[in-house]
Write a protein that holds these residues in place. Structure first.
Motif, PDB file in Angstrom:
ATOM      1  N   GLY A 172     -19.346  11.060 -39.568  1.00  0.00           N
ATOM      2  CA  GLY A 172     -19.456   9.668 -39.134  1.00  0.00           C
ATOM      3  C   GLY A 172     -19.167   8.715 -40.264  1.00  0.00           C
ATOM      4  N   CYS A 173     -18.554   7.617 -39.947  1.00  0.00           N
ATOM      5  CA  CYS A 173     -18.095   6.647 -40.939  1.00  0.00           C
ATOM      6  C   CYS A 173     -19.203   6.151 -41.854  1.00  0.00           C
ATOM      7  CB  CYS A 173     -17.445   5.478 -40.218  1.00  0.00           C
ATOM      8  SG  CYS A 173     -16.518   4.394 -41.296  1.00  0.00           S
ATOM      9  N   LEU A 174     -20.376   5.974 -41.312  1.00  0.00           N
ATOM     10  CA  LEU A 174     -21.480   5.450 -42.112  1.00  0.00           C
ATOM     11  C   LEU A 174     -22.495   6.517 -42.497  1.00  0.00           C
ATOM     12  CD1 LEU A 174     -22.081   2.018 -40.354  1.00  0.00           C
ATOM     13  CD2 LEU A 174     -20.801   2.498 -42.441  1.00  0.00           C
ATOM     14  N   SER A 175     -22.099   7.781 -42.383  1.00  0.00           N
ATOM     15  CA  SER A 175     -23.026   8.855 -42.728  1.00  0.00           C
ATOM     16  C   SER A 175     -23.199   8.922 -44.245  1.00  0.00           C
ATOM     17  CB  SER A 175     -22.517  10.193 -42.211  1.00  0.00           C
ATOM     18  OG  SER A 175     -21.455  10.665 -43.025  1.00  0.00           O
ATOM     19  N   PRO A 176     -24.345   9.412 -44.672  1.00  0.00           N
ATOM     20  CA  PRO A 176     -24.531   9.618 -46.106  1.00  0.00           C
ATOM     21  C   PRO A 176     -23.827  10.889 -46.583  1.00  0.00           C
ATOM     22  CG  PRO A 176     -26.510  10.245 -44.914  1.00  0.00           C
ATOM     23  CD  PRO A 176     -25.553   9.678 -43.912  1.00  0.00           C
ATOM     24  N   GLY A 177     -23.282  11.656 -45.639  1.00  0.00           N
ATOM     25  CA  GLY A 177     -22.634  12.926 -45.964  1.00  0.00           C
ATOM     26  C   GLY A 177     -21.127  12.810 -46.037  1.00  0.00           C
ATOM     27  N   VAL A 178     -20.475  13.770 -45.439  1.00  0.00           N
ATOM     28  CA  VAL A 178     -19.026  13.924 -45.519  1.00  0.00           C
ATOM     29  C   VAL A 178     -18.313  12.948 -44.583  1.00  0.00           C
ATOM     30  CG1 VAL A 178     -17.142  15.570 -45.206  1.00  0.00           C
ATOM     31  CG2 VAL A 178     -19.340  16.355 -46.063  1.00  0.00           C
ATOM     32  N   VAL A 179     -17.293  12.292 -45.114  1.00  0.00           N
ATOM     33  CA  VAL A 179     -16.443  11.402 -44.331  1.00  0.00           C
ATOM     34  C   VAL A 179     -15.007  11.911 -44.480  1.00  0.00           C
ATOM     35  CG1 VAL A 179     -15.615   9.026 -44.059  1.00  0.00           C
ATOM     36  CG2 VAL A 179     -17.987   9.451 -44.691  1.00  0.00           C
ATOM     37  N   ALA A 180     -14.266  11.980 -43.380  1.00  0.00           N
ATOM     38  CA  ALA A 180     -12.888  12.482 -43.403  1.00  0.00           C
ATOM     39  C   ALA A 180     -12.048  11.711 -44.414  1.00  0.00           C
ATOM     40  CB  ALA A 180     -12.259  12.381 -42.017  1.00  0.00           C
ATOM     41  N   VAL A 181     -11.109  12.421 -45.014  1.00  0.00           N
ATOM     42  CA  VAL A 181     -10.286  11.846 -46.084  1.00  0.00           C
ATOM     43  C   VAL A 181      -9.574  10.563 -45.629  1.00  0.00           C
ATOM     44  CG1 VAL A 181      -8.237  13.285 -45.647  1.00  0.00           C
ATOM     45  CG2 VAL A 181      -8.676  12.401 -47.945  1.00  0.00           C
ATOM     46  N   VAL A 182      -9.140  10.500 -44.375  1.00  0.00           N
ATOM     47  CA  VAL A 182      -8.414   9.313 -43.908  1.00  0.00           C
ATOM     48  C   VAL A 182      -9.327   8.115 -43.727  1.00  0.00           C
ATOM     49  CG1 VAL A 182      -6.502  10.579 -42.867  1.00  0.00           C
ATOM     50  CG2 VAL A 182      -8.522  10.087 -41.501  1.00  0.00           C
ATOM     51  N   CYS A 183     -10.617   8.347 -43.589  1.00  0.00           N
ATOM     52  CA  CYS A 183     -11.575   7.246 -43.455  1.00  0.00           C
ATOM     53  C   CYS A 183     -12.275   6.940 -44.772  1.00  0.00           C
ATOM     54  CB  CYS A 183     -12.605   7.559 -42.376  1.00  0.00           C
ATOM     55  SG  CYS A 183     -11.871   7.763 -40.747  1.00  0.00           S
ATOM     56  N   ARG A 184     -12.321   7.917 -45.638  1.00  0.00           N
ATOM     57  CA  ARG A 184     -12.982   7.762 -46.942  1.00  0.00           C
ATOM     58  C   ARG A 184     -12.409   6.579 -47.717  1.00  0.00           C
ATOM     59  NH1 ARG A 184     -12.282  13.339 -49.241  1.00  0.00           N
ATOM     60  NH2 ARG A 184     -13.332  13.923 -47.335  1.00  0.00           N
ATOM     61  N   ASP A 185     -11.092   6.404 -47.625  1.00  0.00           N
ATOM     62  CA  ASP A 185     -10.404   5.348 -48.365  1.00  0.00           C
ATOM     63  C   ASP A 185     -10.066   4.135 -47.498  1.00  0.00           C
ATOM     64  OD1 ASP A 185     -10.448   6.966 -50.660  1.00  0.00           O
ATOM     65  OD2 ASP A 185      -8.586   7.947 -50.075  1.00  0.00           O
ATOM     66  N   CYS A 186     -10.724   3.995 -46.361  1.00  0.00           N
ATOM     67  CA  CYS A 186     -10.444   2.904 -45.427  1.00  0.00           C
ATOM     68  C   CYS A 186     -10.821   1.555 -46.049  1.00  0.00           C
ATOM     69  CB  CYS A 186     -11.227   3.122 -44.140  1.00  0.00           C
ATOM     70  SG  CYS A 186     -11.147   1.740 -42.983  1.00  0.00           S
ATOM     71  N   VAL A 187      -9.875   0.629 -46.061  1.00  0.00           N
ATOM     72  CA  VAL A 187     -10.141  -0.687 -46.663  1.00  0.00           C
ATOM     73  C   VAL A 187     -11.198  -1.462 -45.882  1.00  0.00           C
ATOM     74  CG1 VAL A 187      -7.889  -0.874 -47.803  1.00  0.00           C
ATOM     75  CG2 VAL A 187      -8.176  -1.796 -45.506  1.00  0.00           C
ATOM     76  N   LEU A 188     -11.240  -1.298 -44.564  1.00  0.00           N
ATOM     77  CA  LEU A 188     -12.239  -2.010 -43.768  1.00  0.00           C
ATOM     78  C   LEU A 188     -13.642  -1.469 -44.053  1.00  0.00           C
ATOM     79  CD1 LEU A 188     -10.287  -2.227 -40.413  1.00  0.00           C
ATOM     80  CD2 LEU A 188     -10.648  -4.056 -42.071  1.00  0.00           C
ATOM     81  N   ARG A 189     -13.762  -0.167 -44.116  1.00  0.00           N
ATOM     82  CA  ARG A 189     -15.047   0.463 -44.438  1.00  0.00           C
ATOM     83  C   ARG A 189     -15.497   0.024 -45.834  1.00  0.00           C
ATOM     84  NH1 ARG A 189     -16.386   5.358 -47.058  1.00  0.00           N
ATOM     85  NH2 ARG A 189     -18.304   6.282 -46.289  1.00  0.00           N
ATOM     86  N   SER A 190     -14.591   0.119 -46.808  1.00  0.00           N
ATOM     87  CA  SER A 190     -14.930  -0.267 -48.187  1.00  0.00           C
ATOM     88  C   SER A 190     -15.321  -1.730 -48.281  1.00  0.00           C
ATOM     89  CB  SER A 190     -13.743   0.003 -49.113  1.00  0.00           C
ATOM     90  OG  SER A 190     -13.460   1.376 -49.170  1.00  0.00           O
TER      91      SER A 190
END
Length: 167
Positions: free
Chosen positions: A59-77
């Motif tokens: 999950g995007c806001l999980s404290p654990g693993v986030v998929a590589v394509v979402c890990r570097d997401c500018v909106l998330r960051s």
């Protein structure tokens, strides 16, 4: 599902991570679909995605693993950097970044502006209830994904939510 568990499925951009095709394919262990996804994403992002682990996500806001394509997401960051858990809390919403994301040609991205606004109107709990209901098979109740044409559990045909993603 308790509130803390559900919050990880609310991406800052308005996507519902609970219906993410990548996440559900990884959860099911669908190596064939993951290989197809990795090939498409490698071409789109300009770098190879060679390991299934790179597509594993909690999950995007999980404290654990986030998929590589979402890990570097500018909106998330951006959202997390400003201390917000979703873009609707930002005084700059809608910014050009989320407008561009909404209009990037991927069908599931094309509803993020509407989704963030809906989330603002009804709150997280009701928004989550709507999303959980939307992404369930009407026959067996299994969780389905953004592009599923049939239920992965019972095989029932599903009403398409989106057309195929552009490649």
């Amino acid at each position: 599902m308790n509130k803390r568990e559900q919050d990880i499925w609310v991406a800052p951009c308005g996507l519902y991570c609970g219906a993410c095709t990548i996440r559900l394919a990884a959860k099911r262990g669908d190596a064939s679909l993951l290989a197809q996804i990795a090939e498409v994403l490698s071409a789109q992002h300009g770098y190879p995605i060679e390991k299934v682990e790179d597509l594993t996500c909690e999950g995007c806001l999980s404290p654990g693993v986030v998929a590589v394509v979402c890990r570097d997401c500018v909106l998330r960051s951006c959202a997390l950097g400003k201390g917000f858990n979703h873009c609707g809390r930002c005084p700059d919403f809608p910014c050009q970044q989320i407008i561009d994301f909404n209009n990037d040609g991927l069908p599931h991205h094309g509803e993020v502006l509407e989704s963030v606004r809906r989330h603002q109107q009804i709150g997280t709990d009701t928004w989550m209830e709507e999303q959980e209901a939307r992404w369930r098979c009407p026959q067996c109740g299994a969780t389905t994904d953004w592009y599923a044409a049939q239920c992965p559990e019972c095989g029932s045909a599903l009403t398409p939510q989106f057309g195929p993603p552009e490649t």
